[in-house]
Design a protein around this motif. Structure first.
Motif, mmCIF file in Angstrom:
data_model
loop_
_atom_site.group_PDB
_atom_site.id
_atom_site.type_symbol
_atom_site.label_atom_id
_atom_site.label_comp_id
_atom_site.label_asym_id
_atom_site.label_seq_id
_atom_site.Cartn_x
_atom_site.Cartn_y
_atom_site.Cartn_z
ATOM 1 N N SER A 91 0.826 -1.219 0.000
ATOM 2 C CA SER A 91 0.000 0.000 0.000
ATOM 3 C C SER A 91 0.854 1.259 0.000
ATOM 4 N N LEU A 92 1.916 1.249 0.760
ATOM 5 C CA LEU A 92 2.787 2.432 0.820
ATOM 6 C C LEU A 92 3.517 2.667 -0.501
ATOM 7 N N ILE A 93 3.944 1.591 -1.149
ATOM 8 C CA ILE A 93 4.586 1.753 -2.458
ATOM 9 C C ILE A 93 3.584 2.318 -3.454
ATOM 10 N N GLN A 94 2.373 1.773 -3.478
ATOM 11 C CA GLN A 94 1.356 2.292 -4.404
ATOM 12 C C GLN A 94 1.099 3.776 -4.134
ATOM 13 N N ALA A 95 1.057 4.168 -2.860
ATOM 14 C CA ALA A 95 0.845 5.582 -2.526
ATOM 15 C C ALA A 95 1.996 6.443 -3.035
ATOM 16 N N CYS A 96 3.204 5.922 -2.982
ATOM 17 C CA CYS A 96 4.372 6.661 -3.481
ATOM 18 C C CYS A 96 4.323 6.862 -4.992
ATOM 19 N N LEU A 97 3.600 6.001 -5.675
ATOM 20 C CA LEU A 97 3.578 6.042 -7.137
ATOM 21 C C LEU A 97 2.451 6.903 -7.701
ATOM 22 N N ALA A 98 1.650 7.498 -6.833
ATOM 23 C CA ALA A 98 0.589 8.395 -7.307
ATOM 24 C C ALA A 98 1.234 9.579 -8.021
#
Length: 188
Positions: free
Chosen positions: A160-167
């Motif tokens: 989830s944190l990686i996906q948030a970083c990729l926004a």
């Protein structure tokens, strides 16, 4: 009787869906979802006002079809990008690069504002597309953990944190790549 534009009925329907999705994307770039009508989508796609209803019952079905089409194309391109990469850190770097460089193409307008106006069933269907993309990242992370290339305490939180970083934020890609790789304890 309507004229078939492809070499087969299947090709004709695929071309028609492509025109509808292109028209929808253009209209979403110009106005909000609520301000778009099926008649406008049909007109922009070069269809009769009622012909679009033979393929999509309402705007929500257009959104779901658009999302499914985009997810499929995104995952196909990701699979090609990952095809020859074996090193877990390089696979994660490839995923990050693909997500950052291509997200505008696949996630146009399908953010929280649009998600909020969809029915609960459509929200679940859209979430399923997100889960498909997350599954690719989960596979990369799991492989990296099994091979000792990554150090992660909580796989779900890390995902989830990686996906948030990729926004989309307009950050330089090398900085995003370096941050994500450091976050999983990858060397290099």
């Amino acid at each position: 009787m309507p004229r078939i534009t492809g070499d087969s009925l299947v090709e004709h329907r695929a071309q028609l869906r492509g025109r509808v999705f292109e028209a929808f994307a253009e209209l979403m770039a110009e106005r909000s979802f609520d301000a778009i009508s099926m008649a406008q989508i049909a007109e922009r796609a070069g269809l009769g006002r009622t012909a679009i209803y033979h393929h999509f019952h309402d705007k929500e079905q257009v959104v779901l079809g658009f999302a499914a089409d985009g997810t499929e194309a995104y995952l196909e391109q990701l699979e090609v990008a990952l095809g020859e990469v074996d090193d877990p850190a390089e696979r994660l770097r490839t995923y990050v690069r693909h997500q950052v460089e291509n997200s505008h193409q696949f996630h146009m307008g399908l953010g929280p504002q649009l998600y909020a106006v969809l029915s609960p069933a459509a929200q679940v269907a859209i979430r399923d597309h997100v889960v498909q993309v997350e599954a690719a990242l989960r596979g990369i992370l799991t492989d990296g953990l099994e091979r000792g290339a990554f150090r992660v305490d909580d796989l779900d939180a890390t995902l989830s944190l990686i996906q948030a970083c990729l926004a989309p934020r307009g950050l330089p890609l090398p900085a995003v790549e370096a941050f994500v790789l450091r976050a999983v304890g990858a060397d290099g």
